[in-house]
Design an enzyme around this catalytic site. Structure first.
Site, PDB file in Angstrom:
ATOM      1  N   ARG A  21       0.929  -1.186   0.099  1.00  0.00           N
ATOM      2  CA  ARG A  21      -0.158  -0.105  -0.051  1.00  0.00           C
ATOM      3  C   ARG A  21       0.999   1.248   0.153  1.00  0.00           C
ATOM      4  O   ARG A  21       1.694   1.308   1.046  1.00  0.00           O
ATOM      5  CB  ARG A  21      -0.839  -0.009   1.188  1.00  0.00           C
ATOM      6  CG  ARG A  21      -2.206   0.783   1.004  1.00  0.00           C
ATOM      7  CD  ARG A  21      -2.917   0.625   2.468  1.00  0.00           C
ATOM      8  NE  ARG A  21      -3.641  -0.570   2.524  1.00  0.00           N
ATOM      9  CZ  ARG A  21      -4.402  -1.244   3.178  1.00  0.00           C
ATOM     10  NH1 ARG A  21      -4.750  -0.278   4.326  1.00  0.00           N
ATOM     11  NH2 ARG A  21      -5.203  -2.318   3.235  1.00  0.00           N
ATOM     12  N   ASP A  72     -12.955  -0.858   0.139  1.00  0.00           N
ATOM     13  CA  ASP A  72     -13.058  -2.085  -0.710  1.00  0.00           C
ATOM     14  C   ASP A  72     -14.191  -3.041  -0.135  1.00  0.00           C
ATOM     15  O   ASP A  72     -14.224  -4.114  -0.637  1.00  0.00           O
ATOM     16  CB  ASP A  72     -11.702  -2.838  -0.637  1.00  0.00           C
ATOM     17  CG  ASP A  72     -11.293  -3.159   0.737  1.00  0.00           C
ATOM     18  OD1 ASP A  72     -11.673  -2.208   1.800  1.00  0.00           O
ATOM     19  OD2 ASP A  72     -10.491  -4.184   0.938  1.00  0.00           O
ATOM     20  N   THR A 125      -3.473  -8.177  15.539  1.00  0.00           N
ATOM     21  CA  THR A 125      -4.302  -7.364  14.575  1.00  0.00           C
ATOM     22  C   THR A 125      -4.176  -8.007  12.932  1.00  0.00           C
ATOM     23  O   THR A 125      -2.858  -8.398  12.723  1.00  0.00           O
ATOM     24  CB  THR A 125      -3.849  -6.214  14.765  1.00  0.00           C
ATOM     25  OG1 THR A 125      -4.249  -5.794  16.121  1.00  0.00           O
ATOM     26  CG2 THR A 125      -4.324  -5.306  13.648  1.00  0.00           C
ATOM     27  N   ASP A 149     -14.768  -4.457   2.830  1.00  0.00           N
ATOM     28  CA  ASP A 149     -14.582  -5.315   3.830  1.00  0.00           C
ATOM     29  C   ASP A 149     -14.905  -5.046   5.347  1.00  0.00           C
ATOM     30  O   ASP A 149     -15.195  -5.672   6.360  1.00  0.00           O
ATOM     31  CB  ASP A 149     -13.165  -6.028   3.866  1.00  0.00           C
ATOM     32  CG  ASP A 149     -12.298  -5.172   3.943  1.00  0.00           C
ATOM     33  OD1 ASP A 149     -12.473  -3.742   4.104  1.00  0.00           O
ATOM     34  OD2 ASP A 149     -10.834  -5.518   4.013  1.00  0.00           O
ATOM     35  N   ARG A 150     -15.107  -3.578   5.393  1.00  0.00           N
ATOM     36  CA  ARG A 150     -15.292  -3.244   7.093  1.00  0.00           C
ATOM     37  C   ARG A 150     -16.648  -2.780   7.020  1.00  0.00           C
ATOM     38  O   ARG A 150     -17.443  -2.345   5.939  1.00  0.00           O
ATOM     39  CB  ARG A 150     -14.688  -1.774   7.308  1.00  0.00           C
ATOM     40  CG  ARG A 150     -13.112  -2.309   7.392  1.00  0.00           C
ATOM     41  CD  ARG A 150     -12.274  -0.901   7.662  1.00  0.00           C
ATOM     42  NE  ARG A 150     -11.031  -1.211   7.878  1.00  0.00           N
ATOM     43  CZ  ARG A 150     -10.137  -0.342   8.711  1.00  0.00           C
ATOM     44  NH1 ARG A 150     -10.691   0.743   9.290  1.00  0.00           N
ATOM     45  NH2 ARG A 150      -8.834  -0.606   8.795  1.00  0.00           N
ATOM     46  N   ASP A 190     -16.371   0.456   3.886  1.00  0.00           N
ATOM     47  CA  ASP A 190     -15.083   1.155   3.544  1.00  0.00           C
ATOM     48  C   ASP A 190     -15.028   1.123   2.051  1.00  0.00           C
ATOM     49  O   ASP A 190     -15.726   0.466   1.269  1.00  0.00           O
ATOM     50  CB  ASP A 190     -14.038   0.702   4.099  1.00  0.00           C
ATOM     51  CG  ASP A 190     -13.509  -0.697   3.956  1.00  0.00           C
ATOM     52  OD1 ASP A 190     -14.333  -1.442   3.599  1.00  0.00           O
ATOM     53  OD2 ASP A 190     -12.343  -0.832   3.918  1.00  0.00           O
ATOM     54  N   LYS A 246     -12.639 -10.198   5.811  1.00  0.00           N
ATOM     55  CA  LYS A 246     -13.880  -9.711   6.613  1.00  0.00           C
ATOM     56  C   LYS A 246     -14.891  -9.251   5.577  1.00  0.00           C
ATOM     57  O   LYS A 246     -14.472  -8.966   4.436  1.00  0.00           O
ATOM     58  CB  LYS A 246     -13.392  -8.547   7.593  1.00  0.00           C
ATOM     59  CG  LYS A 246     -12.504  -7.348   6.864  1.00  0.00           C
ATOM     60  CD  LYS A 246     -11.802  -6.437   7.958  1.00  0.00           C
ATOM     61  CE  LYS A 246     -10.910  -5.512   7.443  1.00  0.00           C
ATOM     62  NZ  LYS A 246      -9.662  -5.374   8.328  1.00  0.00           N
ATOM     63  N   GLU A 257     -12.868  -7.930  14.308  1.00  0.00           N
ATOM     64  CA  GLU A 257     -11.792  -6.867  15.132  1.00  0.00           C
ATOM     65  C   GLU A 257     -12.432  -5.744  15.243  1.00  0.00           C
ATOM     66  O   GLU A 257     -13.551  -5.345  14.889  1.00  0.00           O
ATOM     67  CB  GLU A 257     -10.898  -6.334  13.913  1.00  0.00           C
ATOM     68  CG  GLU A 257      -9.932  -7.868  13.340  1.00  0.00           C
ATOM     69  CD  GLU A 257      -8.540  -7.095  12.495  1.00  0.00           C
ATOM     70  OE1 GLU A 257      -7.748  -6.655  12.942  1.00  0.00           O
ATOM     71  OE2 GLU A 257      -9.152  -7.031  11.207  1.00  0.00           O
ATOM     72  N   ARG A 297      -1.943   3.788  18.142  1.00  0.00           N
ATOM     73  CA  ARG A 297      -3.414   3.519  18.661  1.00  0.00           C
ATOM     74  C   ARG A 297      -3.364   3.111  19.889  1.00  0.00           C
ATOM     75  O   ARG A 297      -2.614   2.152  20.374  1.00  0.00           O
ATOM     76  CB  ARG A 297      -3.780   2.283  17.769  1.00  0.00           C
ATOM     77  CG  ARG A 297      -3.811   2.429  15.997  1.00  0.00           C
ATOM     78  CD  ARG A 297      -4.630   1.621  15.580  1.00  0.00           C
ATOM     79  NE  ARG A 297      -4.489   1.516  14.033  1.00  0.00           N
ATOM     80  CZ  ARG A 297      -4.910   2.345  13.097  1.00  0.00           C
ATOM     81  NH1 ARG A 297      -5.585   3.567  13.535  1.00  0.00           N
ATOM     82  NH2 ARG A 297      -4.715   2.208  11.922  1.00  0.00           N
ATOM     83  N   SER A 300      -7.864  -0.010   0.564  1.00  0.00           N
ATOM     84  CA  SER A 300      -8.801  -0.249   1.784  1.00  0.00           C
ATOM     85  C   SER A 300      -9.664   0.955   1.888  1.00  0.00           C
ATOM     86  O   SER A 300     -10.159   1.707   1.018  1.00  0.00           O
ATOM     87  CB  SER A 300      -8.340  -0.926   3.038  1.00  0.00           C
ATOM     88  OG  SER A 300      -9.467  -1.342   3.842  1.00  0.00           O
ATOM     89  N   HIS A 301      -9.575   1.375   3.316  1.00  0.00           N
ATOM     90  CA  HIS A 301     -10.190   2.783   3.708  1.00  0.00           C
ATOM     91  C   HIS A 301      -9.613   3.954   3.543  1.00  0.00           C
ATOM     92  O   HIS A 301      -9.940   5.123   3.973  1.00  0.00           O
ATOM     93  CB  HIS A 301     -10.475   2.579   5.179  1.00  0.00           C
ATOM     94  CG  HIS A 301      -9.313   2.098   5.883  1.00  0.00           C
ATOM     95  ND1 HIS A 301      -8.759   0.759   6.010  1.00  0.00           N
ATOM     96  CD2 HIS A 301      -8.234   2.932   6.594  1.00  0.00           C
ATOM     97  CE1 HIS A 301      -7.776   0.696   6.690  1.00  0.00           C
ATOM     98  NE2 HIS A 301      -7.606   1.870   7.354  1.00  0.00           N
TER      99      HIS A 301
HETATM  100  C1  G1P Z   1      -6.079  -1.876  10.506  1.00  0.00           C
HETATM  101  C2  G1P Z   1      -6.884  -2.371  11.678  1.00  0.00           C
HETATM  102  C3  G1P Z   1      -6.587  -3.674  11.541  1.00  0.00           C
HETATM  103  C4  G1P Z   1      -7.030  -4.284  10.325  1.00  0.00           C
HETATM  104  C5  G1P Z   1      -6.045  -3.332   9.209  1.00  0.00           C
HETATM  105  C6  G1P Z   1      -6.692  -3.646   7.725  1.00  0.00           C
HETATM  106  O1  G1P Z   1      -4.464  -2.092  10.793  1.00  0.00           O
HETATM  107  O2  G1P Z   1      -6.484  -1.643  13.084  1.00  0.00           O
HETATM  108  O3  G1P Z   1      -7.508  -4.304  12.447  1.00  0.00           O
HETATM  109  O4  G1P Z   1      -7.036  -5.532  10.141  1.00  0.00           O
HETATM  110  O5  G1P Z   1      -6.239  -2.240   9.356  1.00  0.00           O
HETATM  111  O6  G1P Z   1      -8.114  -3.285   7.685  1.00  0.00           O
HETATM  112  P1  G1P Z   1      -3.623  -1.151  11.781  1.00  0.00           P
HETATM  113  O7  G1P Z   1      -3.377   0.453  10.668  1.00  0.00           O
HETATM  114  O8  G1P Z   1      -3.887  -0.834  12.926  1.00  0.00           O
HETATM  115  O9  G1P Z   1      -2.110  -1.909  11.531  1.00  0.00           O
HETATM  116 ZN    ZN Z   2     -10.948  -2.448   3.742  1.00  0.00          ZN
END
Ligand code: G1P
Ligand code: ZN
Length: 551
Positions: free
Chosen positions: A30, A287, A352, A289-290, A285, A384, A371, A504, A121-122
């Protein structure tokens, strides 16, 4: 052993050199879109995938993305590279679209050798946003750490890549195409996924609920779930036209941040808090999955959502009589564990990142997993799944015929409530992020027994996970501090950011069924928040005075 193909000598070969920054994180490679726009950047990484995944030659490959800027061009490049590498069949979503869970479902359904998913993703999209690519294996799930590492190692030694000179077919129309020796099927991105959903949930009951005046809003955030949500919620289940908002996928997500949380889905949240607002709200989100689940004037934390889903599994057609266990990521609250205990089911705590669930799902040890970061899923795919969670909730609501808020109250009265919040400090300089974590690690041995702000620390450690399926060990997965009355603080650095560090801080406090179950979350956690800030010294070390995002 990984097989490395030697460079073909024919005209399809393009000389190139490795990029040193192609280390994939927990969710693939990414990067800023601009990095992906450099000549040969994407191609090198894709070549590394083909070099290390020999099963793709002569096999089926699934390909699609979340529609963000550069999705279309990247898909065309990968089609031409797949043809040059002897992929027999390529399944591509029309428009180049596939949500991440749909890609997972399609890999499984067609027994593909794997899939390439284009998404960050997001993260925001567009020329100044982010882009990403990841490889999923034949089980439909994200590549294992070993595969990811092999791809990375190979990407560091690339001398060139194979690509067919012929143009890729137009992706707008479904149909069969031939590119070199590769048959390309451009398929409806939605229908296989929709069929799978229909096999899991009681669509008739949901249809009855929706025809009886129950009002819902789903915010697709101008990302990939728009077409899926319209097809499922409006067309198949009869939700009123317009129930899906921001349903048109846009390459820059309309300038928004396609992350379904209280901060980024503000418009939806405001609607749900209006007098006479909808009964149910949800968002997904970039893609798909959230998920975020809302009721009228009610926010369901993802940790609670997993617990409620587990508690109702026996009422859901796809899960009745077959739930083997539940898994949650370590920073996710322990709400699901309490339900699992009551049901006599095993509960697993993993690091995670979704890939740790894959082994447990493949081995049949768990059926549901989730999660705190708005991710919930089951063994129906190996990702997810945002819309799946929404349909699961609609199925519960169709049977319970109670507002979301009442379902939550009833749940807490039975199991107690895990007050929960996450405080993020985004965009810290990387060295400061590392220094905060190192300082915490150094303190670990001295923490147990200390009293801070009236709370007594019981144990403190750096989470280490031994995978019960493949016996692999993942160390340094986050600092856990447990207090005597069941409070818990977790500290970790994000592994998905594309610039700087994000700290976090996960905070939770348990309230038993007999306690006060309707406090304001931030007020209930106020003391713990102060303790967390003292422990990690984020203010002193970073000069930040407040978190960037609170969820
Ligand atoms: C974040 C979320 C984690 C998730 C990941 C991918 O990762 O906290 O639970 O699996 O995005 O969607 P992080 O940025 O905390 O490593
Ligand atoms: Zn995503």
């Amino acid at each position: 052993m990984t097989q490395i193909s030697s460079p073909p000598t024919d005209k399809h070969w393009q000389a190139s050199e490795p990029f040193t920054d192609q280390k994939p994180g927990t969710s693939g490679l990414r990067k800023k879109t601009q990095q992906f726009l450099q000549p040969h950047y994407l191609e090198n990484f894709v070549q590394a995938i083909f070099d290390t995944q020999p099963a793709l030659a002569g096999g089926t490959l699934v390909l699609g993305g979340d529609g963000r800027f550069h999705n279309h061009e990247a898909i065309a490049i990968i089609c031409r590279m797949a043809a040059a590498h002897g992929v027999t069949r390529l399944l591509v979503g029309a428009n180049g679209w596939l949500s991440t869970p749909a890609a997972s479902a399609i890999i499984r359904k067609y027994e593909a050798a794997g899939g390439i998913i284009l998404s960050a993703s997001h993260n925001p999209g567009g020329p100044d946003g982010d882009f990403g690519i990841k490889f999923n294996g034949p089980n439909g799930g994200p590549a294992s750490e070993q595969v990811t590492e092999a791809i990375y190692q190979r990407s560091q030694k690339i001398e060139g890549y194979a690509i067919l000179p012929d143009p890729a077919p137009a992706l707008e129309a479904q149909g069969e195409y031939q590119l070199g020796a590769t048959r390309i099927t451009v398929l409806d991105p939605v229908s296989d996924y929709a069929e799978l959903m229909e096999s899991l949930f009681d669509f008739a009951a949901i249809r009855t609920l929706l025809s009886g005046g129950f009002r819902l809003r789903f915010d697709a955030m101008h990302a990939i779930t728009g077409p899926y949500a319209r097809a499922l919620l409006e067309d198949r289940l009869g939700a009123a036209t317009g129930s899906v908002m921001h349903g048109e996928p846009l390459t820059d997500f309309g300038g928004g941040h396609p992350d379904p949380n209280l901060a980024h889905a503000r418009e939806l949240v405001d609607l749900l808090w209006q007098d006479g607002g909808p009964d149910f709200g949800a968002a997904s989100d970039g893609d798909g999955d959230r998920n975020m689940i809302l009721g009228h004037c009610c926010y369901v934390t993802p940790s609670d959502s997993l617990a409620v889903m587990l508690a109702h599994a026996e009422q859901i057609p796809g899960y009745r009589g077959r739930v083997s266990g539940v898994a949650r990521s370590m920073p996710t609250s322990r709400a699901a564990d309490r339900v699992a205990k009551a049901l006599g089911l095993p509960a697993y705590e993993t690091p995670t990142g979704w890939k740790f669930f894959g082994n447990l799902l493949d081995a049949g040890k768990v059926t549901l997993c989730g999660e705190e970061s708005f991710g919930t899923g089951s063994d129906h795919v190996r990702e997810k799944d945002g819309l799946w969670a929404v349909l699961y909730w609609l199925n519960i609501l169709a049977l319970q015929r109670k507002p979301v808020g009442e379902i939550m109250q009833a749940h807490w009265q039975q199991y107690g409530r895990d007050y929960y919040s996450r405080h993020d400090y985004e965009g810290l300089p990387s060295d400061i992020g590392a220094a905060i974590m190192q300082r915490l690690r150094d303190q670990l041995p001295t923490l147990p027994g200390q009293q801070l702000g009236g709370l007594n620390i019981q144990t403190a450690d750096d989470f280490c996970y031994d995978d019960p399926v493949d016996s692999s060990r993942s160390a340094n997965q986050g600092i856990r501090v447990l207090f005597e009355n069941g409070e818990r603080i977790v500290f970790r650095l994000s592994g998905t950011g594309t610039s700087g560090a994000t700290l976090r801080i996960y905070l939770e406090a348990y309230e038993p069924p007999s306690g006060v179950l309707d406090s304001d979350v931030q007020e209930r956690l106020a003391e713990l928040i102060k303790v967390a800030e003292t422990l990690c010294a984020v203010r002193a070390l970073s000069e930040r005075h407040a978190p960037t995002v609170i969820t």
